[in-house]
Design a protein around this motif. Structure first.
Motif, PDB file in Angstrom:
ATOM      1  N   TYR A 157       0.841  -1.196   0.000  1.00  0.00           N
ATOM      2  CA  TYR A 157       0.000   0.000   0.000  1.00  0.00           C
ATOM      3  C   TYR A 157       0.880   1.250   0.000  1.00  0.00           C
ATOM      4  O   TYR A 157       1.937   1.260   0.644  1.00  0.00           O
ATOM      5  CB  TYR A 157      -0.903   0.023   1.240  1.00  0.00           C
ATOM      6  N   PRO A 158       0.466   2.303  -0.700  1.00  0.00           N
ATOM      7  CA  PRO A 158       1.239   3.546  -0.651  1.00  0.00           C
ATOM      8  C   PRO A 158       1.347   4.058   0.787  1.00  0.00           C
ATOM      9  O   PRO A 158       0.332   4.173   1.489  1.00  0.00           O
ATOM     10  CB  PRO A 158       0.434   4.504  -1.532  1.00  0.00           C
ATOM     11  N   SER A 159       2.548   4.359   1.212  1.00  0.00           N
ATOM     12  CA  SER A 159       2.740   4.788   2.600  1.00  0.00           C
ATOM     13  C   SER A 159       1.993   6.081   2.896  1.00  0.00           C
ATOM     14  O   SER A 159       1.503   6.282   4.013  1.00  0.00           O
ATOM     15  CB  SER A 159       4.237   4.958   2.900  1.00  0.00           C
ATOM     16  N   ASP A 160       1.884   6.966   1.903  1.00  0.00           N
ATOM     17  CA  ASP A 160       1.160   8.226   2.118  1.00  0.00           C
ATOM     18  C   ASP A 160      -0.316   7.972   2.409  1.00  0.00           C
ATOM     19  O   ASP A 160      -0.937   8.678   3.210  1.00  0.00           O
ATOM     20  CB  ASP A 160       1.278   9.133   0.890  1.00  0.00           C
ATOM     21  N   ALA A 161      -0.884   6.953   1.763  1.00  0.00           N
ATOM     22  CA  ALA A 161      -2.294   6.646   1.981  1.00  0.00           C
ATOM     23  C   ALA A 161      -2.522   6.126   3.391  1.00  0.00           C
ATOM     24  O   ALA A 161      -3.495   6.495   4.063  1.00  0.00           O
ATOM     25  CB  ALA A 161      -2.768   5.622   0.953  1.00  0.00           C
ATOM     26  N   VAL A 162      -1.627   5.259   3.853  1.00  0.00           N
ATOM     27  CA  VAL A 162      -1.764   4.717   5.209  1.00  0.00           C
ATOM     28  C   VAL A 162      -1.538   5.819   6.240  1.00  0.00           C
ATOM     29  O   VAL A 162      -2.268   5.907   7.239  1.00  0.00           O
ATOM     30  CB  VAL A 162      -0.797   3.538   5.414  1.00  0.00           C
ATOM     31  N   ALA A 218       4.668   3.479  10.326  1.00  0.00           N
ATOM     32  CA  ALA A 218       4.152   4.806  10.676  1.00  0.00           C
ATOM     33  C   ALA A 218       4.379   5.145  12.149  1.00  0.00           C
ATOM     34  O   ALA A 218       4.017   6.235  12.584  1.00  0.00           O
ATOM     35  CB  ALA A 218       2.668   4.883  10.351  1.00  0.00           C
ATOM     36  N   GLY A 219       4.973   4.217  12.904  1.00  0.00           N
ATOM     37  CA  GLY A 219       5.282   4.492  14.301  1.00  0.00           C
ATOM     38  C   GLY A 219       4.209   4.072  15.279  1.00  0.00           C
ATOM     39  O   GLY A 219       4.155   4.592  16.399  1.00  0.00           O
TER      40      GLY A 219
END
Length: 253
Positions: free
Chosen positions: A25-30, A63-64
């Motif tokens: 999945y695109p990291s920006d979307a998550v 994402a931490g």
């Protein structure tokens, strides 16, 4: 991968193919789905429900957040434990989560909400979320604006998610009442082998009869020959990632 019918628990028989063939999945979307949880000074605790082999789980960790992976199929969770070591795993469904009340900051589902009962799942997710916690739903969808992708989809079935989207945004229920949406366009470089495995990781293929699988394989081979996809030759497979988020209301459920 979550619960609606037997197809949703069929993936474990193809867990290895699923892990190798399905896109990330695109990291920006998550990050966008998780944005409401990251506003707190406390490290967010987030469940990936219908986690499969952990395609979305690794984004949550990246994402931490402290991740928990939930899936009805232990074979998928076994693959997840290898792919994303150290993440706690639980067997469960969106409608019946083995998680304490108001103990999570977020619940995300990747390629999964179309498998669930949206009313029961919304209620159960609302139970485990803290007030203001986020529900995030995400799908990687092949972009049918390319003629060859439309041909591919005619061979392999558009799938339950596309049928759901034909009726509008994903249905949700109390304690959620509004979905925000964003889209990301991107592409993935694939070869004939990887694209074949992608098809073979789909529930409609896994649950098909031997004759049905042979027919699908023959149609795929014809398509790949027509577009010149042989051996190590590659092609860009375009996707649109659709992400949705909603926060649990702060009033009583």
């Amino acid at each position: 991968m979550v619960s609606r019918d037997n197809s949703s628990t069929s993936f474990g028989t193809a867990a290895e193919v699923y892990e190798s063939a399905r896109p990330e999945y695109p990291s920006d979307a998550v990050a966008w789905m998780l944005e409401p949880t990251l506003a707190s000074d406390r490290r967010p605790r987030v469940a990936d429900v219908g986690a499969g082999t952990g395609k979305l789980t690794r984004n949550i960790v990246g994402a931490g957040c402290d991740a928990i992976a939930v899936d009805p199929d232990n074979a998928m969770l076994n693959a997840l434990r290898i792919a994303v070591p150290g993440v706690p795993t639980k067997v469960g469904t969106a409608e019946s989560l083995p998680i304490d009340d108001e103990s999570l900051d977020g619940v995300l589902l990747g390629q999964a909400w179309h498998w669930v009962d949206p009313v029961a799942a919304s209620r159960e997710i609302g139970r485990v979320l803290r007030p203001g916690g986020v529900l995030g739903l995400i799908w990687n969808i092949r972009d049918e604006s390319q003629p060859w992708v439309r041909r591919l989809n005619s061979v392999v079935s558009r799938g339950g998610a596309m049928a759901m989207f034909d009726d509008g945004p994903p249905p949700i229920a109390e304690p959620f009442d509004h979905l925000e949406e964003r889209e990301w366009a991107w592409s993935r470089t694939v070869n004939r082998s990887l694209l074949t495995d992608l098809v073979r990781s789909r529930s409609f293929y896994i649950t098909a009869t031997a004759d049905e699988r042979n027919g699908i394989d023959q149609n795929l081979a014809t398509l790949f020959d027509e577009i010149g996809l042989h051996g190590s030759t590659t092609i860009d497979l375009p996707y649109v990632t659709r992400a949705f988020r909603s926060t649990r209301r702060t009033d009583d459920i």
